[in-house]
Design a protein around this motif. Structure first.
Motif, short mmCIF file in Angstrom:
data_model
loop_
_atom_site.label_atom_id
_atom_site.label_comp_id
_atom_site.label_asym_id
_atom_site.label_seq_id
_atom_site.Cartn_x
_atom_site.Cartn_y
_atom_site.Cartn_z
N ARG A 263 27.11 17.31 36.65
CA ARG A 263 28.03 16.49 35.69
C ARG A 263 28.52 15.21 36.00
N ALA A 264 28.74 15.04 37.21
CA ALA A 264 29.20 13.79 37.84
C ALA A 264 28.37 12.71 37.51
N ALA B 265 26.70 8.03 34.14
CA ALA B 265 25.52 7.46 33.24
C ALA B 265 26.11 6.88 31.85
N GLY B 266 27.03 8.11 31.49
CA GLY B 266 27.44 7.86 30.12
C GLY B 266 28.64 6.70 30.06
N PRO C 133 31.07 15.50 48.46
CA PRO C 133 29.69 15.11 48.87
C PRO C 133 28.66 15.87 48.16
N ASP C 134 29.24 17.04 47.78
CA ASP C 134 28.35 17.89 47.03
C ASP C 134 27.70 17.53 45.75
N LEU C 135 28.49 16.54 45.17
CA LEU C 135 28.06 16.11 43.87
C LEU C 135 27.54 14.80 43.95
N SER D 32 23.32 6.76 45.17
CA SER D 32 23.36 7.70 44.14
C SER D 32 24.25 7.36 43.05
N GLY D 33 25.29 6.66 43.15
CA GLY D 33 26.14 6.28 42.15
C GLY D 33 25.30 5.39 41.10
N ILE D 34 24.72 4.47 41.98
CA ILE D 34 23.98 3.31 41.07
C ILE D 34 22.91 3.97 40.38
N THR D 35 22.10 4.80 40.82
CA THR D 35 21.17 5.45 40.11
C THR D 35 21.61 5.98 38.88
N ALA D 36 22.52 6.89 38.94
CA ALA D 36 23.07 7.60 37.73
C ALA D 36 23.54 6.24 36.79
N ALA D 37 24.16 5.02 37.10
CA ALA D 37 24.64 4.37 36.31
C ALA D 37 23.42 3.26 35.69
#
Length: 448
Positions: free
Chosen positions: A149-150, A155-156, A188-190, A363-368
């Motif tokens: 969900r994070a 991404a949203g 870290p799990d997210l 990982s944050g960049i990938t979602a964005a």
């Protein structure tokens, strides 16, 4: 010999086999960066097992931080990993070559035969097919990158920021990296989606280790390749020559094209139409249609702009000759920087593969980036299905509002057929592309 994970050692991969594989990747690279990255992943990771999932994602995230076409740079990066500089040059050049040839041919048709009905019909049929291909690629990339969900929320937020508020792409990337870094420390799990190197991955090859001497050598070579031709042209033709103007302008564009072709589309179109007079209003979308429907990176649209600019300001040269020469020049100044970014930075990025803080930031960049791709898909869809789309600004809020009376029912029907072919019938991409294009051409020529 294979590694325990099934990944092949680069010493086992013949250069001839690599050439054939990279040519295959290039010929299948339709539909923009999302589709191109998906093709590379399927061939190199799943089918050939030349590179692991972790290493592929690590390279991809670095390429997404760079100005320029991330898919072409990813091909260059992996080619460099497998076969040093020669492998990187081979993969990067082959990735561009089919699209360059195709867009050059289409530019000649467009400039010399734009009034011919079948040429207009060709472009009418191509765009709906490409829209469906972009949507399919979006779902594939989202399926790999959004694992909780994070990631969906990130991404949203990225989509809302860029589509409704025109937040610059670099600002979105920096913010996503910060969220990923902090999220990795708190949860870290997210956010621990991209792991460091696995214990059974092969040891890094010697050529992937960074060194100051190598960095200086790469910088001198590629900066010379980039700027010396422009200096020579300025000396021979003068700074007001269309070739010098295009070389300098697209050199600047090569440095600021974060987020791919769409991110700078409005800037390039405005400059090409209002400042330099290279294009007529609306022609940028035709050029983008060429880039969308031919293999290779979308930023190759600049080749069309360069061709048309020199074609209309040919001077003493034949217009076609001027356009062809400008196509080579613009392509050169657009892609030489891409090789510089990879050959200079990749060794340092490889050295950071085990850095967990960097992994969570990426990982944050990938979602964005999924949200950014959604923005691009929606933008292309609006301009494919509607003849007029109004841009309205309400304070900080930006709205792209289609004029519903200008909806093209035929384009909508073709797009829906393409979606059914790809998602429901699971047709191959090229079969869908050619079938829908031929159907669109037939409709346009028979009905009008």
């Amino acid at each position: 010999m294979d590694s325990p994970s099934g990944q092949h050692s680069s010493q086992d991969i013949a250069l001839r086999e690599a050439f054939r594989t990279w040519l295959r990747v290039a010929l299948y690279s339709f539909g923009g960066p999302a589709a191109q990255i998906s093709v590379m992943h399927r061939i190199l990771v799943d089918e050939k097992q030349w590179i692991s999932e972790n290493r592929f994602l690590h390279a991809l995230n670095y390429c997404m931080l760079l100005p320029g076409p991330e898919a072409q740079q990813l091909a260059t990066y992996i080619g460099w990993l497998l076969h040093r500089t020669l492998g990187g040059l081979m993969a990067g050049i082959l990735f561009v070559l089919p699209g360059f040839i195709a867009i050059l041919a289409l530019s000649v048709l467009y400039s010399g035969f734009s009034g011919v009905g079948w040429v207009e019909a060709l472009f009418f049929g191509l765009k709906p097919a490409v829209l469906a291909i972009v949507l399919q690629a979006l779902f594939r990339v989202a399926g790999r990158a959004l694992r909780n969900r994070a990631m969906y929320a990130l991404a949203g937020l990225a989509f809302v920021a860029i589509f409704f508020f025109n937040v610059p792409f670099p600002a979105i990337i920096v913010s996503a990296a910060l969220v990923g870094y902090l999220g990795g420390r708190l949860r870290p799990d997210l956010f621990h989606v991209i792991r460091g190197p696995e214990v059974d991955e092969p040891e890094p090859a010697a050529h992937t280790r960074p060194s100051l001497g190598r960095a200086v050598k790469v910088s001198v070579i590629f900066l010379s390749l980039w700027f010396v031709p422009l200096i020579i042209l300025a000396g021979l033709l003068g700074p007001d020559s269309v070739y010098v103007q295009e070389g300098v302008f697209f050199s600047k564009a090569a440095v600021v094209t974060f987020g791919g072709a769409y991110a700078v589309l409005a800037y390039i179109a405005q400059q090409a139409v209002d400042v330099y007079g290279w294009l007529k209003p609306g022609e940028m979308l035709d050029g983008l249609g060429m880039a969308e429907t031919t293999p290779g990176p979308l930023i190759q649209v600049v080749q069309f702009v360069g061709f048309m600019g020199a074609y209309r300001h040919a001077g003493a040269l034949d217009p076609m000759t001027a356009g062809i020469l400008a196509s080579f020049l613009v392509t050169w100044v657009t892609f030489v920087p891409c090789f510089l970014w990879i050959f200079l930075g990749a060794p340092y990025v490889e050295a950071l593969r085990g850095n967990q803080a960097l992994s969570t930031a990426l990982s944050g960049i990938t979602a964005a980036v999924v949200g950014v791709i959604l923005n691009l898909a929606l933008w292309f869809g609006l301009h494919t299905l509607f003849a007029n789309v109004q841009d309205k600004q309400l304070g900080y809020l930006h709205l792209a509002l289609p004029e519903w009376a200008t909806l093209d029912p035929a384009a909508l029907a073709l797009s829906m057929l393409a979606v059914i072919a790809l998602f429901r019938l699971r047709w191959p991409m090229l079969r869908t592309l050619f079938s829908i294009t031929l159907l669109g051409m037939a409709y346009r020529l028979l009905v009008g």
